[in-house]
Design an enzyme around this catalytic site. Structure first.
Site, PDB file in Angstrom:
ATOM      1  N   ARG A 167      67.910 129.639  84.885  1.00  0.00           N
ATOM      2  CA  ARG A 167      67.324 128.670  83.951  1.00  0.00           C
ATOM      3  C   ARG A 167      67.406 127.244  84.477  1.00  0.00           C
ATOM      4  O   ARG A 167      66.648 126.371  84.037  1.00  0.00           O
ATOM      5  CB  ARG A 167      67.963 128.824  82.564  1.00  0.00           C
ATOM      6  CG  ARG A 167      67.580 130.155  81.905  1.00  0.00           C
ATOM      7  CD  ARG A 167      68.305 130.372  80.596  1.00  0.00           C
ATOM      8  NE  ARG A 167      69.736 130.452  80.738  1.00  0.00           N
ATOM      9  CZ  ARG A 167      70.429 131.588  80.944  1.00  0.00           C
ATOM     10  NH1 ARG A 167      69.791 132.742  81.027  1.00  0.00           N
ATOM     11  NH2 ARG A 167      71.737 131.558  81.071  1.00  0.00           N
ATOM     12  N   GLU A 224      82.458 132.104  82.540  1.00  0.00           N
ATOM     13  CA  GLU A 224      82.850 132.588  81.213  1.00  0.00           C
ATOM     14  C   GLU A 224      82.913 134.119  81.167  1.00  0.00           C
ATOM     15  O   GLU A 224      83.698 134.695  80.441  1.00  0.00           O
ATOM     16  CB  GLU A 224      81.812 132.070  80.205  1.00  0.00           C
ATOM     17  CG  GLU A 224      82.334 131.884  78.805  1.00  0.00           C
ATOM     18  CD  GLU A 224      81.232 131.360  77.872  1.00  0.00           C
ATOM     19  OE1 GLU A 224      80.119 131.050  78.340  1.00  0.00           O
ATOM     20  OE2 GLU A 224      81.506 131.285  76.668  1.00  0.00           O
TER      21      GLU A 224
HETATM   22  P1  AMP Z   1      80.053 127.956  82.969  1.00  0.00           P
HETATM   23  O1  AMP Z   1      80.206 128.183  84.435  1.00  0.00           O
HETATM   24  O2  AMP Z   1      81.171 128.577  82.186  1.00  0.00           O
HETATM   25  O3  AMP Z   1      79.855 126.502  82.643  1.00  0.00           O
HETATM   26  O4  AMP Z   1      78.755 128.751  82.511  1.00  0.00           O
HETATM   27  C1  AMP Z   1      77.497 128.193  82.670  1.00  0.00           C
HETATM   28  C2  AMP Z   1      76.471 129.203  83.098  1.00  0.00           C
HETATM   29  O5  AMP Z   1      76.528 130.396  82.323  1.00  0.00           O
HETATM   30  C3  AMP Z   1      75.091 128.635  82.892  1.00  0.00           C
HETATM   31  O6  AMP Z   1      74.268 129.029  83.985  1.00  0.00           O
HETATM   32  C4  AMP Z   1      74.626 129.212  81.581  1.00  0.00           C
HETATM   33  O7  AMP Z   1      73.270 129.527  81.636  1.00  0.00           O
HETATM   34  C5  AMP Z   1      75.477 130.465  81.368  1.00  0.00           C
HETATM   35  N1  AMP Z   1      76.150 130.489  80.052  1.00  0.00           N
HETATM   36  C6  AMP Z   1      77.490 130.462  79.822  1.00  0.00           C
HETATM   37  N2  AMP Z   1      77.789 130.517  78.527  1.00  0.00           N
HETATM   38  C7  AMP Z   1      76.613 130.572  77.874  1.00  0.00           C
HETATM   39  C8  AMP Z   1      76.249 130.624  76.472  1.00  0.00           C
HETATM   40  N3  AMP Z   1      77.160 130.626  75.497  1.00  0.00           N
HETATM   41  N4  AMP Z   1      74.921 130.650  76.177  1.00  0.00           N
HETATM   42  C9  AMP Z   1      73.987 130.633  77.155  1.00  0.00           C
HETATM   43  N5  AMP Z   1      74.265 130.590  78.479  1.00  0.00           N
HETATM   44  C10 AMP Z   1      75.559 130.561  78.847  1.00  0.00           C
END
Ligand code: AMP
Length: 173
Positions: A58, A95
């Site tokens: 995205r 995550e």
């Molecule tokens: P992070 O590395 O934990 O900041 O996760 C960010 C990445 O995971 C991004 O590429 C987001 O598109 C996806 N992502 C993580 N959590 C979510 C969520 N709650 N909703 C949508 N996309 C998420």
């Protein structure tokens, strides 16, 4: 225009307890998509930017039109095994568990000012890995843009040394 209203929430995706903030509903709405890219453009338009790098998948959607508006090229940061040329890899914890992202070795040159883009910051781990890739290649992170911030996860702390901007927040995640 309230961009937040155009983002759909899907509970328990991709696993129980995660509130998935789905930007596909924003992107399919021309007015909202245009507004999001316009807002991102206005934040960085006066900065020195030589390239935009978007994170799969995205981050591509928002990063590519932004690169065109800024008059610079676009670089792909992809999940492991997708890029055909020689790459540099970076492991990170996100995550949903451990992962690896990659960038082509020749995608960024020494001292290039790079704008990094993704749709959402949760823990910040994915973007930190992208920052590490850009810096390993001798590039400079000019700014970092996200559409969505999940402030309760505190991801911005991991990126506190950088110029980070987000358009909307979802609290309580
Ligand atoms: P992070 O590395 O934990 O900041 O996760 C960010 C990445 O995971 C991004 O590429 C987001 O598109 C996806 N992502 C993580 N959590 C979510 C969520 N709650 N909703 C949508 N996309 C998420």
């Amino acid at each position: 225009m309230d961009l937040k209203k155009t983002i759909r929430t899907i509970p328990d995706f991709p696993k129980p307890g995660i509130m998935f903030r789905d930007v596909t509903t924003l992107i399919k709405d021309y007015e909202a998509f245009n507004e999001a890219v316009e807002q991102m453009y206005n934040i960085v338009k006066d900065k020195k930017i030589d390239a935009v790098a978007g994170i799969e998948s995205r981050g591509f959607v928002f990063g590519a039109p932004l690169a065109l508006k800024l008059g610079v090229g676009f670089v792909l940061v992809r999940k492991k095994g997708k890029l055909p040329g020689e790459t540099i890899k970076q492991e990170y914890i996100k995550e949903y568990g451990p992962d690896i992202i990659e960038i082509h070795k020749d995608a960024i040159s020494q001292n290039q000012n790079v704008l990094l883009v993704d749709d959402l910051i949760a823990t910040g781990g994915t973007m930190k890995a992208a920052v590490d890739l850009v810096e390993k290649m001798g590039g400079k992170v000019a700014s970092i843009l996200f559409v969505v911030d999940l402030p309760d996860l505190g991801g911005k702390e991991l990126l506190k040394d950088y110029d980070v901007h987000t358009l909307v927040e979802f609290e309580g995640d």
